[in-house]
Enzyme design. Structure first.
Site, PDB file in Angstrom:
ATOM      1  N   ASP A 161       4.711  -0.218  12.022  1.00 28.89           N
ATOM      2  CA  ASP A 161       3.385  -0.653  11.544  1.00 28.89           C
ATOM      3  C   ASP A 161       3.079  -2.100  11.906  1.00 28.89           C
ATOM      4  O   ASP A 161       1.985  -2.590  11.644  1.00 28.89           O
ATOM      5  CB  ASP A 161       3.273  -0.455  10.026  1.00 28.89           C
ATOM      6  CG  ASP A 161       3.266   1.022   9.672  1.00 28.89           C
ATOM      7  OD1 ASP A 161       3.500   1.348   8.497  1.00 28.89           O
ATOM      8  OD2 ASP A 161       3.060   1.852  10.579  1.00 28.89           O
ATOM      9  N   ARG A 188      -3.536   9.685   4.392  1.00 30.09           N
ATOM     10  CA  ARG A 188      -2.258  10.376   4.600  1.00 30.09           C
ATOM     11  C   ARG A 188      -1.522  10.521   3.268  1.00 30.09           C
ATOM     12  O   ARG A 188      -0.894  11.525   2.993  1.00 30.09           O
ATOM     13  CB  ARG A 188      -1.405   9.544   5.566  1.00 30.09           C
ATOM     14  CG  ARG A 188      -0.118  10.208   5.953  1.00 30.09           C
ATOM     15  CD  ARG A 188      -0.326  11.137   7.074  1.00 30.09           C
ATOM     16  NE  ARG A 188       0.799  12.007   7.325  1.00 30.09           N
ATOM     17  CZ  ARG A 188       0.654  13.138   8.019  1.00 30.09           C
ATOM     18  NH1 ARG A 188      -0.522  13.503   8.458  1.00 30.09           N
ATOM     19  NH2 ARG A 188       1.697  13.894   8.243  1.00 30.09           N
ATOM     20  N   CYS A 232      -3.925   8.030  10.023  1.00 34.92           N
ATOM     21  CA  CYS A 232      -4.061   7.461  11.371  1.00 34.92           C
ATOM     22  C   CYS A 232      -3.608   8.476  12.429  1.00 34.92           C
ATOM     23  O   CYS A 232      -2.668   9.231  12.214  1.00 34.92           O
ATOM     24  CB  CYS A 232      -3.214   6.190  11.489  1.00 34.92           C
ATOM     25  SG  CYS A 232      -3.661   4.964  10.298  1.00 34.92           S
ATOM     26  N   ARG A 287      -8.832  -0.240   4.814  1.00 34.42           N
ATOM     27  CA  ARG A 287      -8.039   0.761   4.086  1.00 34.42           C
ATOM     28  C   ARG A 287      -6.725   0.158   3.610  1.00 34.42           C
ATOM     29  O   ARG A 287      -6.135   0.623   2.641  1.00 34.42           O
ATOM     30  CB  ARG A 287      -7.687   1.944   5.011  1.00 34.42           C
ATOM     31  CG  ARG A 287      -8.776   2.923   5.292  1.00 34.42           C
ATOM     32  CD  ARG A 287      -8.239   4.053   6.146  1.00 34.42           C
ATOM     33  NE  ARG A 287      -6.996   4.588   5.593  1.00 34.42           N
ATOM     34  CZ  ARG A 287      -6.111   5.286   6.321  1.00 34.42           C
ATOM     35  NH1 ARG A 287      -6.314   5.488   7.606  1.00 34.42           N
ATOM     36  NH2 ARG A 287      -5.024   5.763   5.770  1.00 34.42           N
ATOM     37  N   LYS A 307       0.850  -1.211   0.000  1.00 35.88           N
ATOM     38  CA  LYS A 307       0.000   0.000   0.000  1.00 35.88           C
ATOM     39  C   LYS A 307       0.876   1.248   0.000  1.00 35.88           C
ATOM     40  O   LYS A 307       0.645   2.190  -0.771  1.00 35.88           O
ATOM     41  CB  LYS A 307      -0.897   0.008   1.229  1.00 35.88           C
ATOM     42  CG  LYS A 307      -1.550   1.362   1.509  1.00 35.88           C
ATOM     43  CD  LYS A 307      -2.418   1.379   2.745  1.00 35.88           C
ATOM     44  CE  LYS A 307      -1.654   1.566   4.011  1.00 35.88           C
ATOM     45  NZ  LYS A 307      -1.264   2.955   4.338  1.00 35.88           N
ATOM     46  N   ASN A 308       1.898   1.274   0.865  1.00 34.34           N
ATOM     47  CA  ASN A 308       2.664   2.514   1.031  1.00 34.34           C
ATOM     48  C   ASN A 308       3.603   2.793  -0.135  1.00 34.34           C
ATOM     49  O   ASN A 308       3.913   3.937  -0.431  1.00 34.34           O
ATOM     50  CB  ASN A 308       3.387   2.515   2.376  1.00 34.34           C
ATOM     51  CG  ASN A 308       2.370   2.596   3.525  1.00 34.34           C
ATOM     52  OD1 ASN A 308       1.207   2.940   3.299  1.00 34.34           O
ATOM     53  ND2 ASN A 308       2.795   2.245   4.721  1.00 34.34           N
ATOM     54  N   ARG A 337       1.562  14.705  13.725  1.00 33.63           N
ATOM     55  CA  ARG A 337       2.176  14.208  12.478  1.00 33.63           C
ATOM     56  C   ARG A 337       2.601  15.446  11.672  1.00 33.63           C
ATOM     57  O   ARG A 337       1.966  15.841  10.724  1.00 33.63           O
ATOM     58  CB  ARG A 337       1.220  13.315  11.702  1.00 33.63           C
ATOM     59  CG  ARG A 337       0.896  12.027  12.432  1.00 33.63           C
ATOM     60  CD  ARG A 337       0.115  11.035  11.624  1.00 33.63           C
ATOM     61  NE  ARG A 337       0.932  10.331  10.630  1.00 33.63           N
ATOM     62  CZ  ARG A 337       0.473   9.288   9.918  1.00 33.63           C
ATOM     63  NH1 ARG A 337      -0.777   8.884  10.063  1.00 33.63           N
ATOM     64  NH2 ARG A 337       1.248   8.679   9.030  1.00 33.63           N
TER      65      ARG A 337
HETATM   66  C1  EPZ Z   1       4.612   6.524   6.758  1.00 29.12           C
HETATM   67  O1  EPZ Z   1       3.997   7.593   7.457  1.00 29.12           O
HETATM   68  C2  EPZ Z   1       3.561   5.428   6.660  1.00 29.12           C
HETATM   69  N1  EPZ Z   1       2.409   5.927   5.914  1.00 29.12           N
HETATM   70  C3  EPZ Z   1       3.121   4.986   8.060  1.00 29.12           C
HETATM   71  O2  EPZ Z   1       2.304   3.834   7.877  1.00 29.12           O
HETATM   72  C4  EPZ Z   1       4.342   4.545   8.876  1.00 29.12           C
HETATM   73  O3  EPZ Z   1       3.934   4.325  10.211  1.00 29.12           O
HETATM   74  C5  EPZ Z   1       5.429   5.624   8.841  1.00 29.12           C
HETATM   75  O4  EPZ Z   1       5.730   6.007   7.491  1.00 29.12           O
HETATM   76  C6  EPZ Z   1       6.713   5.142   9.496  1.00 29.12           C
HETATM   77  O5  EPZ Z   1       7.196   4.022   8.800  1.00 29.12           O
HETATM   78  C7  EPZ Z   1       2.479   5.944   4.571  1.00 29.12           C
HETATM   79  O6  EPZ Z   1       3.464   5.536   3.970  1.00 29.12           O
HETATM   80  C8  EPZ Z   1       1.268   6.459   3.856  1.00 29.12           C
HETATM   81  P1  EPZ Z   1       7.219   9.455   8.824  1.00 29.12           P
HETATM   82  P2  EPZ Z   1       4.732   9.052   7.484  1.00 29.12           P
HETATM   83  O7  EPZ Z   1       7.267  10.755   8.122  1.00 29.12           O
HETATM   84  O8  EPZ Z   1       5.478   9.246   6.232  1.00 29.12           O
HETATM   85  C9  EPZ Z   1       8.274  12.542  12.275  1.00 29.12           C
HETATM   86  C10 EPZ Z   1       0.348   2.557   7.825  1.00 29.12           C
HETATM   87  O9  EPZ Z   1      -0.075   1.882   8.761  1.00 29.12           O
HETATM   88  N2  EPZ Z   1       8.171  13.596  11.256  1.00 29.12           N
HETATM   89  O10 EPZ Z   1       8.218   8.392   8.473  1.00 29.12           O
HETATM   90  O11 EPZ Z   1       3.714  10.049   7.885  1.00 29.12           O
HETATM   91  C11 EPZ Z   1       6.926  11.920  12.614  1.00 29.12           C
HETATM   92  O12 EPZ Z   1       6.235  12.695  13.580  1.00 29.12           O
HETATM   93  C12 EPZ Z   1       0.888   3.938   8.099  1.00 29.12           C
HETATM   94  O13 EPZ Z   1       0.449   2.163   6.643  1.00 29.12           O
HETATM   95  C13 EPZ Z   1       8.548  14.893  11.584  1.00 29.12           C
HETATM   96  O14 EPZ Z   1       8.938  15.172  12.714  1.00 29.12           O
HETATM   97  O15 EPZ Z   1       5.765   8.831   8.697  1.00 29.12           O
HETATM   98  C14 EPZ Z   1       7.332  10.567  13.148  1.00 29.12           C
HETATM   99  O16 EPZ Z   1       7.703  10.693  14.507  1.00 29.12           O
HETATM  100  C15 EPZ Z   1       0.569   4.382   9.508  1.00 29.12           C
HETATM  101  N3  EPZ Z   1       8.474  15.874  10.640  1.00 29.12           N
HETATM  102  C16 EPZ Z   1       8.579  10.225  12.322  1.00 29.12           C
HETATM  103  O17 EPZ Z   1       9.031  11.452  11.762  1.00 29.12           O
HETATM  104  C17 EPZ Z   1       8.046  15.603   9.354  1.00 29.12           C
HETATM  105  O18 EPZ Z   1       8.020  16.531   8.522  1.00 29.12           O
HETATM  106  C18 EPZ Z   1       8.338   9.231  11.198  1.00 29.12           C
HETATM  107  O19 EPZ Z   1       7.273   9.731  10.407  1.00 29.12           O
HETATM  108  C19 EPZ Z   1       7.664  14.280   9.030  1.00 29.12           C
HETATM  109  C20 EPZ Z   1       7.747  13.291   9.997  1.00 29.12           C
END
Ligand code: EPZ
Length: 423
Positions: free
Chosen positions: A308, A93, A117, A400, A22-23, A122
């Site tokens: 995840d 997202r 989610c 989803r 999916k991602n 976020r």
């Molecule tokens: C992606 O979310 C995935 N979603 C999430 O999967 C997954 O949990 C996550 O990556 C981590 O692997 C999709 O791919 C659509 P991040 P994303 O940016 O990109 C911080 C699922 O179940 N951060 O890697 O939103 C953030 O707060 C979903 O399929 C900042 O601080 O996650 C977090 O602590 C749920 N500033 C960390 O980085 C930013 O600008 C990782 O978030 C961006 C992120």
């Protein structure tokens, strides 16, 4: 609203075909909007989030033609706006990948902040930091994000936190920037590599994906006009793999890339499960009826244990012997589902990033909610391991991200009844 009525206590066994990631698919569909020619994307998972993003792309003017249920052709040449303001944007997202794609395409973008989610805050500061490094001015106001550049010029950006989303979005904007972009401390997830492979197939020049330094040589024109097949979903596969030790069963996930599953495979072996790896399958069995041993998990960006799979692993620890621990290092608040597990008899203490799970719990059926996509899958897992019948509500969240969830579960012996509540 749909609910699942689940009869627990049955040993689950059989083969589970794993769908496309999916991602990876969300990032690659957005990438199909920044290249110049049409592209054909194969092995799409049949999940709601993909349908939603394809609908948004079509609303933006792209020609989106489903070739069959897992294949789509996207021709971006007719995209007629740099603004993605549809309410649909808030339902997932992954819609925010259109930030990088439309900025790369038009050098400007305005879009509604995404949903997704709820694990606490976020932020998107790193996405914006990346766009600014390419020469874009960015603004967040009234729940919308606007970015604009006279010219996108390659630059360097260090990601303070490893972020999948920011890495994806910066790649999508940089492929069309003038000159070289370097992303330092980049995410290394398999879906980042898949995105880079897709874009390189379409004419881009991206090196280093899968490492923490990614270099992108911008190109003014990306001909595309190629086909690309998405990698299998490591989170779907991992969810089914854990059902074997959880129910004393025997599960074979088919069509996977074993390398992507290593973070989980290693932990399952540590807990005493038996794991057999083939070219494109992994078979997990309960090791001759030996009790599972609790262990310590900590979620980290890839190649660490994926966040995840965190809720699912906590459920597994509930039935293992001894005291298990989970350290959630990626999200600030990803234990909201634990209250539902406590209603089923789980003995879990949470404090900040840490969860301490007292093993040997006798889970009993209860009425619980799917808090989000992965926590929802964990509720179903707990219900399958529990004594008696459980009702899981708000299961649309699970659908989803898990294709043919009920069919795949029933094929391995799960007793699940779907009840449509038209209230
Ligand atoms: C992606 O979310 C995935 N979603 C999430 O999967 C997954 O949990 C996550 O990556 C981590 O692997 C999709 O791919 C659509 P991040 P994303 O940016 O990109 C911080 C699922 O179940 N951060 O890697 O939103 C953030 O707060 C979903 O399929 C900042 O601080 O996650 C977090 O602590 C749920 N500033 C960390 O980085 C930013 O600008 C990782 O978030 C961006 C992120």
């Amino acid at each position: 609203m749909r609910t699942y009525h689940i009869e627990g206590g049955h040993r689950l066994a059989g083969d589970v075909p794993i769908g496309g990631s999916k991602n990876a698919a969300l990032a690659i569909i957005a990438a199909a909007m920044v290249v110049d020619g049409p592209s054909v994307i194969e092995n799409l998972p049949e999940v709601r989030d993909i349908d939603t993003l394809l609908k948004i792309c079509s609303d933006l003017g792209a020609k989106v033609e489903r070739q069959n249920s897992t294949c789509v052709r996207i021709d971006p040449s007719s995209i007629n706006t740099h603004e993605a303001m549809q309410p649909l944007m808030e339902s997932i997202r992954g819609s925010y990948y259109l930030m990088g794609a439309l900025l790369g395409r038009f050098k400007k973008v305005k879009l509604r902040m995404p949903g997704g989610c709820d694990f606490g805050s976020r932020p998107i500061d790193l996405h914006l930091k990346g766009f600014q490094a390419l020469g874009a001015r960015t603004e967040v106001a009234h729940g919308n994000v606007s970015c604009e550049a006279d010219q996108l010029v390659g630059g360097s950006v260090f990601l303070d936190t490893v972020s999948v989303g920011a890495t994806v979005n910066i790649i999508l904007a940089a492929v069309k920037a003038e000159g070289k972009t370097v992303i330092d401390n980049a995410a290394r997830e398999p879906h980042i590599v898949d995105l880079a492979n897709f874009l390189n197939t379409m004419g881009a020049d991206i090196r280093g994906a899968g490492t923490d330094v990614i270099r992108i040589e911008g190109r003014p024109y990306l001909p595309a006009n190629q086909e690309y097949a998405i990698i299998p979903d490591q989170i779907e596969a991992g969810t089914y793999m854990m059902l074997a030790p959880l129910t004393g069963g025997d599960i074979k996930v088919c069509g996977v890339i074993p390398k992507h599953m290593e973070p989980l495979t290693a932990k399952l072996k540590e807990m005493g499960a038996k794991v057999e790896e083939g070219e494109e399958y992994i078979r997990v069995t309960h090791n001759n009826g030996k009790k599972l041993k609790a262990t310590s998990f900590k979620t980290m960006p890839y190649p660490g244990f994926p966040t995840d799979l965190q809720p699912q692993a906590v459920v597994l620890q509930c039935v293992a012997d001894g005291t298990g621990r989970m350290l959630e290092n990626v999200w600030e608040n990803r234990y909201q589902y634990v209250d539902n597990l406590r209603m089923m008899g789980a003995n879990i203490l949470t404090s900040g990033k840490l969860a301490v799970i007292q093993g040997g719990a006798k889970l009993t059926g209860a009425r619980v909610k799917a808090r989000d996509l992965r926590a929802g899958a964990a509720m179903v897992m707990a219900a399958l391991a529990a004594e008696g019948t459980s009702v899981v509500e708000e299961v649309e969240k699970i659908e989803r991200g898990y294709e043919f969830f009920i069919d795949k579960m029933r094929n391995i012996g799960a007793k699940i009844k779907v009840v449509e509540n038209n209230s």
